[in-house]
Design a protein around this motif. Structure first.
Motif, PDB file in Angstrom:
ATOM      1  N   GLY A  88      -0.921  16.102  -7.055  1.00 41.81           N
ATOM      2  CA  GLY A  88       0.218  15.165  -7.081  1.00 41.81           C
ATOM      3  C   GLY A  88       0.144  14.132  -5.963  1.00 41.81           C
ATOM      4  N   GLY A  89      -0.752  14.380  -4.993  1.00 39.20           N
ATOM      5  CA  GLY A  89      -0.886  13.460  -3.863  1.00 39.20           C
ATOM      6  C   GLY A  89      -1.904  12.365  -4.142  1.00 39.20           C
ATOM      7  N   ALA A  90      -2.073  11.470  -3.165  1.00 43.63           N
ATOM      8  CA  ALA A  90      -2.974  10.336  -3.400  1.00 43.63           C
ATOM      9  C   ALA A  90      -3.697   9.892  -2.139  1.00 43.63           C
ATOM     10  N   PHE A  91      -4.858   9.261  -2.392  1.00 43.30           N
ATOM     11  CA  PHE A  91      -5.666   8.626  -1.348  1.00 43.30           C
ATOM     12  C   PHE A  91      -5.424   7.122  -1.482  1.00 43.30           C
ATOM     13  N   LEU A  92      -4.842   6.506  -0.448  1.00 41.79           N
ATOM     14  CA  LEU A  92      -4.495   5.083  -0.492  1.00 41.79           C
ATOM     15  C   LEU A  92      -5.532   4.323   0.323  1.00 41.79           C
ATOM     16  N   VAL A  93      -6.193   3.374  -0.319  1.00 38.05           N
ATOM     17  CA  VAL A  93      -7.313   2.701   0.348  1.00 38.05           C
ATOM     18  C   VAL A  93      -7.175   1.188   0.228  1.00 38.05           C
ATOM     19  N   TYR A  94      -7.274   0.466   1.354  1.00 43.16           N
ATOM     20  CA  TYR A  94      -7.331  -1.000   1.283  1.00 43.16           C
ATOM     21  C   TYR A  94      -8.689  -1.428   1.824  1.00 43.16           C
ATOM     22  N   GLN A  95      -9.287  -2.373   1.117  1.00 47.44           N
ATOM     23  CA  GLN A  95     -10.670  -2.759   1.402  1.00 47.44           C
ATOM     24  C   GLN A  95     -10.884  -4.229   1.173  1.00 47.44           C
ATOM     25  N   PHE A  96     -11.836  -4.798   1.895  1.00 51.71           N
ATOM     26  CA  PHE A  96     -12.133  -6.216   1.689  1.00 51.71           C
ATOM     27  C   PHE A  96     -13.251  -6.375   0.665  1.00 51.71           C
ATOM     28  N   SER A  97     -13.861  -5.240   0.271  1.00 51.62           N
ATOM     29  CA  SER A  97     -14.869  -5.272  -0.794  1.00 51.62           C
ATOM     30  C   SER A  97     -14.509  -4.158  -1.788  1.00 51.62           C
ATOM     31  N   MET A 137       0.829  -1.214   0.000  1.00 49.07           N
ATOM     32  CA  MET A 137       0.000   0.000   0.000  1.00 49.07           C
ATOM     33  C   MET A 137       0.862   1.263   0.000  1.00 49.07           C
ATOM     34  N   LEU A 138       1.961   1.227   0.769  1.00 53.54           N
ATOM     35  CA  LEU A 138       2.778   2.441   0.928  1.00 53.54           C
ATOM     36  C   LEU A 138       3.858   2.586  -0.144  1.00 53.54           C
ATOM     37  N   GLU A 139       3.985   1.574  -0.994  1.00 54.62           N
ATOM     38  CA  GLU A 139       5.079   1.534  -1.967  1.00 54.62           C
ATOM     39  C   GLU A 139       5.204   2.807  -2.837  1.00 54.62           C
ATOM     40  N   PRO A 140       4.103   3.370  -3.383  1.00 53.88           N
ATOM     41  CA  PRO A 140       4.287   4.534  -4.276  1.00 53.88           C
ATOM     42  C   PRO A 140       4.495   5.885  -3.579  1.00 53.88           C
ATOM     43  N   VAL A 141       4.532   5.906  -2.245  1.00 60.26           N
ATOM     44  CA  VAL A 141       4.654   7.194  -1.536  1.00 60.26           C
ATOM     45  C   VAL A 141       6.057   7.780  -1.698  1.00 60.26           C
ATOM     46  N   ASP A 142       6.116   9.093  -1.982  1.00 64.80           N
ATOM     47  CA  ASP A 142       7.398   9.792  -2.063  1.00 64.80           C
ATOM     48  C   ASP A 142       7.701  10.378  -0.678  1.00 64.80           C
ATOM     49  N   TRP A 143       8.470   9.654   0.122  1.00 68.56           N
ATOM     50  CA  TRP A 143       8.726  10.042   1.525  1.00 68.56           C
ATOM     51  C   TRP A 143       9.624  11.257   1.631  1.00 68.56           C
ATOM     52  N   GLN A 144      10.422  11.532   0.605  1.00 65.17           N
ATOM     53  CA  GLN A 144      11.327  12.688   0.651  1.00 65.17           C
ATOM     54  C   GLN A 144      10.565  14.003   0.630  1.00 65.17           C
ATOM     55  N   THR A 145       9.464  14.036  -0.143  1.00 65.31           N
ATOM     56  CA  THR A 145       8.730  15.301  -0.291  1.00 65.31           C
ATOM     57  C   THR A 145       7.505  15.377   0.624  1.00 65.31           C
ATOM     58  N   CYS A 146       7.057  14.258   1.139  1.00 65.43           N
ATOM     59  CA  CYS A 146       5.823  14.257   1.945  1.00 65.43           C
ATOM     60  C   CYS A 146       6.038  14.998   3.271  1.00 65.43           C
ATOM     61  N   ARG A 147       5.158  15.984   3.549  1.00 65.67           N
ATOM     62  CA  ARG A 147       5.273  16.716   4.812  1.00 65.67           C
ATOM     63  C   ARG A 147       4.042  16.519   5.701  1.00 65.67           C
ATOM     64  N   LEU A 148       2.899  16.173   5.091  1.00 68.19           N
ATOM     65  CA  LEU A 148       1.742  15.817   5.939  1.00 68.19           C
ATOM     66  C   LEU A 148       1.094  14.548   5.404  1.00 68.19           C
TER      67      LEU A 148
END
Ligand SMILES: C[S@@+](CC[C@H](N)C(=O)[O-])C[C@H]1O[C@@H](n2cnc3c(N)ncnc32)[C@H](O)[C@@H]1O
Length: 205
Positions: A162-171, A51-62
């Motif tokens: 440029g940001g994203a909503f990351l969602v994991y779901q069972f349905s 789930m967290l793989e595509p996150v750019d941790w260098q630029t992420c501030r919130l």
């Protein structure tokens, strides 16, 4: 040598005790409010990494987390988060928020008792304009009618371009709450989770 081995053994025991305590607290939370918690076991490491793989941790501030529960994702996010960034974790369950405050000693974590539906207000109250990423562990398929759409809309308003909503779901039903508010949706599936989950990365361009 013996001292080092004893210390390592004690540390391992303490970590295992904390894990068992967290799992038990999560299960108790489920029995108290099954509709809102939506699962009897916390997410697996494999699901979290994917789930967290595509996150750019260098630029992420919130970074924002909805439904942290006992902090399974929270700890992994903090491990990756930039030293100057912040993580706002929002949960409607007061016991889970108290647990996070008690168990995680990290100045970058802001644990908030509230609903994801009020994310815009919560972000502004903490002095931020927008978030770079939001991850959701909410049980969208069992939320009260209308709430899924409200959360989808409020989340799109709060995510910077440029940001994203990351969602994991069972349905896979959650896609209907994402589609109207995001420009591109990538998806995946992880069967090595209990239960197997569909993953979505909804991007704002
Ligand atoms: C399936 S659990 C996820 C726990 C954890 N993130 C994990 O992956 O193991 C769902 C969580 O969402 C929380 N929740 C339900 N509705 C919510 C809402 N409207 N806003 C914030 N949290 C909510 C529940 O209290 C619960 O902690």
């Amino acid at each position: 040598m013996n001292f080092t081995r004893t210390l390592a053994g004690d540390l391992r025991k303490a970590v295992n005790r904390r894990r068992r305590h967290g799992r038990w607290k999560f299960l108790r939370g489920f029995f108290k409010n099954p509709v809102m918690v939506g699962s009897v076991v916390p997410s697996s490491r494999i699901l979290i990494d994917k789930m967290l793989e595509p996150v750019d941790w260098q630029t992420c501030r919130l970074f924002i987390e909805y439904g942290p529960g006992v902090g399974t994702f929270t700890r992994e996010i903090l491990d990756r988060l930039h030293p100057d960034a912040r993580l706002i974790a929002i949960d409607t369950n007061e016991d889970f928020i108290a647990h996070l405050k008690e168990e995680i000693d990290d100045p970058r974590l802001i644990a908030v008792h509230g609903s994801a539906a009020n994310v815009e207000e919560i972000v502004a109250d903490h002095g931020f304009d927008m978030a770079d990423y939001v991850v959701s562990g909410l049980p969208f398929s069992t939320l009260p009618p209308g709430l899924g759409d409200t959360i989808g809309r409020a989340t799109a308003n709060v995510i910077a371009p440029g940001g994203a909503f990351l969602v994991y779901q069972f349905s896979p039903k959650v896609r209907q709450f994402l589609q109207p508010h995001f420009d591109r949706i990538d998806s995946g599936f992880e069967w090595r989770n209990i239960p197997p989950a569909t993953l979505f990365w909804a991007w704002r361009s």
